[in-house]
Design a protein around this motif. Sequence first.
Motif, mmCIF file in Angstrom:
data_model
loop_
_atom_site.group_PDB
_atom_site.id
_atom_site.type_symbol
_atom_site.label_atom_id
_atom_site.label_comp_id
_atom_site.label_asym_id
_atom_site.label_seq_id
_atom_site.Cartn_x
_atom_site.Cartn_y
_atom_site.Cartn_z
ATOM 1 N N MET A 1 0.841 -1.174 0.000
ATOM 2 C CA MET A 1 0.000 0.000 0.000
ATOM 3 C C MET A 1 0.887 1.238 0.000
ATOM 4 S SD MET A 1 -2.957 0.911 2.674
ATOM 5 C CE MET A 1 -3.597 2.530 2.815
ATOM 6 N N LEU A 2 0.559 2.185 -0.814
ATOM 7 C CA LEU A 2 1.217 3.474 -0.823
ATOM 8 C C LEU A 2 0.361 4.400 0.024
ATOM 9 C CD1 LEU A 2 3.371 5.398 -1.966
ATOM 10 C CD2 LEU A 2 1.764 5.877 -3.822
ATOM 11 N N SER A 3 0.970 5.015 1.038
ATOM 12 C CA SER A 3 0.168 5.857 1.916
ATOM 13 C C SER A 3 0.989 7.010 2.455
ATOM 14 C CB SER A 3 -0.386 5.024 3.079
ATOM 15 O OG SER A 3 0.673 4.559 3.898
ATOM 16 N N PHE A 4 0.282 7.953 3.038
ATOM 17 C CA PHE A 4 0.944 9.067 3.716
ATOM 18 C C PHE A 4 0.111 9.448 4.925
ATOM 19 C CE2 PHE A 4 -1.897 10.968 0.627
ATOM 20 C CZ PHE A 4 -2.499 11.999 1.321
ATOM 21 N N TYR A 5 0.759 10.083 5.869
ATOM 22 C CA TYR A 5 0.101 10.529 7.092
ATOM 23 C C TYR A 5 -0.049 12.042 7.060
ATOM 24 C CZ TYR A 5 1.077 5.937 9.010
ATOM 25 O OH TYR A 5 1.123 4.590 9.225
ATOM 26 N N SER A 6 -1.156 12.510 7.596
ATOM 27 C CA SER A 6 -1.401 13.944 7.765
ATOM 28 C C SER A 6 -1.808 14.175 9.207
ATOM 29 C CB SER A 6 -2.539 14.408 6.862
ATOM 30 O OG SER A 6 -2.240 14.162 5.520
ATOM 31 N N LYS A 7 -1.407 15.311 9.735
ATOM 32 C CA LYS A 7 -1.823 15.679 11.086
ATOM 33 C C LYS A 7 -3.065 16.544 10.966
ATOM 34 C CE LYS A 7 0.641 16.418 15.161
ATOM 35 N NZ LYS A 7 1.798 16.990 15.855
ATOM 36 N N THR A 8 -4.100 16.166 11.680
ATOM 37 C CA THR A 8 -5.358 16.894 11.615
ATOM 38 C C THR A 8 -5.291 18.141 12.495
ATOM 39 O OG1 THR A 8 -6.348 15.787 13.505
ATOM 40 C CG2 THR A 8 -6.589 14.701 11.350
ATOM 41 N N PRO A 9 -6.213 19.082 12.295
ATOM 42 C CA PRO A 9 -6.247 20.254 13.183
ATOM 43 C C PRO A 9 -6.434 19.859 14.652
ATOM 44 C CG PRO A 9 -7.563 20.672 11.232
ATOM 45 C CD PRO A 9 -7.157 19.217 11.189
ATOM 46 N N GLY A 10 -7.045 18.697 14.894
ATOM 47 C CA GLY A 10 -7.231 18.218 16.261
ATOM 48 C C GLY A 10 -5.979 17.600 16.861
ATOM 49 N N THR A 16 -3.794 8.119 4.770
ATOM 50 C CA THR A 16 -4.517 8.022 3.512
ATOM 51 C C THR A 16 -3.686 7.140 2.591
ATOM 52 O OG1 THR A 16 -5.369 10.259 3.819
ATOM 53 C CG2 THR A 16 -5.490 9.343 1.600
ATOM 54 N N GLY A 17 -4.332 6.176 1.936
ATOM 55 C CA GLY A 17 -3.537 5.267 1.125
ATOM 56 C C GLY A 17 -4.267 4.732 -0.082
ATOM 57 N N TRP A 18 -3.475 4.065 -0.945
ATOM 58 C CA TRP A 18 -3.973 3.434 -2.164
ATOM 59 C C TRP A 18 -3.276 2.093 -2.325
ATOM 60 C CZ3 TRP A 18 -1.097 1.901 -6.396
ATOM 61 C CH2 TRP A 18 -1.828 1.482 -7.499
ATOM 62 N N GLY A 19 -4.006 1.102 -2.792
ATOM 63 C CA GLY A 19 -3.399 -0.184 -3.119
ATOM 64 C C GLY A 19 -3.361 -1.164 -1.968
ATOM 65 N N GLY A 20 -4.236 -0.991 -0.995
ATOM 66 C CA GLY A 20 -4.275 -1.932 0.123
ATOM 67 C C GLY A 20 -4.727 -3.311 -0.325
ATOM 68 N N ARG A 21 -4.426 -4.297 0.496
ATOM 69 C CA ARG A 21 -4.817 -5.667 0.163
ATOM 70 C C ARG A 21 -6.313 -5.876 0.342
ATOM 71 N NH1 ARG A 21 -1.297 -9.816 3.473
ATOM 72 N NH2 ARG A 21 -0.745 -8.033 4.710
ATOM 73 N N LEU A 22 -6.900 -6.645 -0.551
ATOM 74 C CA LEU A 22 -8.284 -7.069 -0.418
ATOM 75 C C LEU A 22 -8.280 -8.351 0.408
ATOM 76 C CD1 LEU A 22 -11.251 -6.676 -1.174
ATOM 77 C CD2 LEU A 22 -10.814 -8.025 -3.218
ATOM 78 N N ASN A 73 1.982 -4.313 -9.754
ATOM 79 C CA ASN A 73 1.638 -5.397 -10.675
ATOM 80 C C ASN A 73 0.795 -4.856 -11.829
ATOM 81 O OD1 ASN A 73 -0.993 -5.140 -9.737
ATOM 82 N ND2 ASN A 73 -0.862 -6.904 -8.374
ATOM 83 N N GLU A 74 0.422 -5.751 -12.739
ATOM 84 C CA GLU A 74 -0.325 -5.345 -13.930
ATOM 85 C C GLU A 74 -1.678 -4.742 -13.592
ATOM 86 O OE1 GLU A 74 0.703 -8.708 -13.489
ATOM 87 O OE2 GLU A 74 2.625 -8.183 -14.366
ATOM 88 N N ALA A 75 -2.253 -5.133 -12.463
ATOM 89 C CA ALA A 75 -3.575 -4.643 -12.080
ATOM 90 C C ALA A 75 -3.494 -3.313 -11.335
ATOM 91 C CB ALA A 75 -4.278 -5.682 -11.210
ATOM 92 N N GLY A 76 -2.272 -2.781 -11.154
ATOM 93 C CA GLY A 76 -2.123 -1.520 -10.449
ATOM 94 C C GLY A 76 -1.990 -1.667 -8.955
ATOM 95 N N GLY A 77 -1.904 -2.891 -8.465
ATOM 96 C CA GLY A 77 -1.708 -3.128 -7.037
ATOM 97 C C GLY A 77 -0.239 -3.272 -6.714
ATOM 98 N N PHE A 78 0.065 -3.668 -5.504
ATOM 99 C CA PHE A 78 1.437 -3.829 -5.064
ATOM 100 C C PHE A 78 1.730 -5.291 -4.781
ATOM 101 C CE2 PHE A 78 0.414 0.529 -3.937
ATOM 102 C CZ PHE A 78 1.500 1.202 -4.453
ATOM 103 N N VAL A 79 2.957 -5.701 -5.063
ATOM 104 C CA VAL A 79 3.418 -7.051 -4.751
ATOM 105 C C VAL A 79 4.792 -6.949 -4.121
ATOM 106 C CG1 VAL A 79 2.127 -8.187 -6.591
ATOM 107 C CG2 VAL A 79 4.421 -7.367 -7.060
ATOM 108 N N THR A 80 5.129 -7.934 -3.307
ATOM 109 C CA THR A 80 6.481 -8.034 -2.765
ATOM 110 C C THR A 80 7.040 -9.377 -3.217
ATOM 111 O OG1 THR A 80 5.676 -9.012 -0.714
ATOM 112 C CG2 THR A 80 5.973 -6.630 -0.747
ATOM 113 N N ARG A 81 8.316 -9.431 -3.377
ATOM 114 C CA ARG A 81 8.965 -10.653 -3.831
ATOM 115 C C ARG A 81 9.944 -11.119 -2.761
ATOM 116 N NH1 ARG A 81 6.403 -10.967 -8.276
ATOM 117 N NH2 ARG A 81 6.346 -9.321 -9.798
ATOM 118 N N GLY A 82 9.716 -12.307 -2.243
ATOM 119 C CA GLY A 82 10.658 -12.894 -1.311
ATOM 120 C C GLY A 82 10.528 -12.470 0.133
ATOM 121 N N ALA A 83 9.486 -11.737 0.490
ATOM 122 C CA ALA A 83 9.333 -11.322 1.886
ATOM 123 C C ALA A 83 8.907 -12.508 2.739
ATOM 124 C CB ALA A 83 8.305 -10.215 1.998
ATOM 125 N N ALA A 84 9.450 -12.567 3.920
ATOM 126 C CA ALA A 84 9.101 -13.640 4.856
ATOM 127 C C ALA A 84 8.128 -13.149 5.913
ATOM 128 C CB ALA A 84 10.376 -14.161 5.506
#
Length: 85
Positions: A1-10, A16-22, A73-84
């Motif tokens: 997942m590609l994401s970033f953090y923002s600090k709210t006024p509170g 906020t992210g894109w590409g999380g696992r289903l 990947n081809e579908a626009g998601g994220f993959v890892t190779r060889g992670a344990a």
Amino acid sequence: MLSFYSKTPGGFLIETGWGGRLIDRESWEPVELWCMSLWGHERSWETPDNQVKQRAQKERAATEGRLTPVETNEAGGFVTRGAAI
């Protein structure tokens, strides 16, 4: 997942992210995450003691071969190779 953090006024952080696992609810099994971040987040708002602990966790993950490059990947998601993870 590609994401970033923002600090709210509170004053709290929101991610906020894109590409999380289903998740397939029928076959999903929970796992324990032993490391705050395997992907290099530096939490500058943490106390110095917590920053040292988190750095040690990342070093352990690297030593155990748990860190791996992330690719799209081809579908626009994220993959890892060889992670344990």
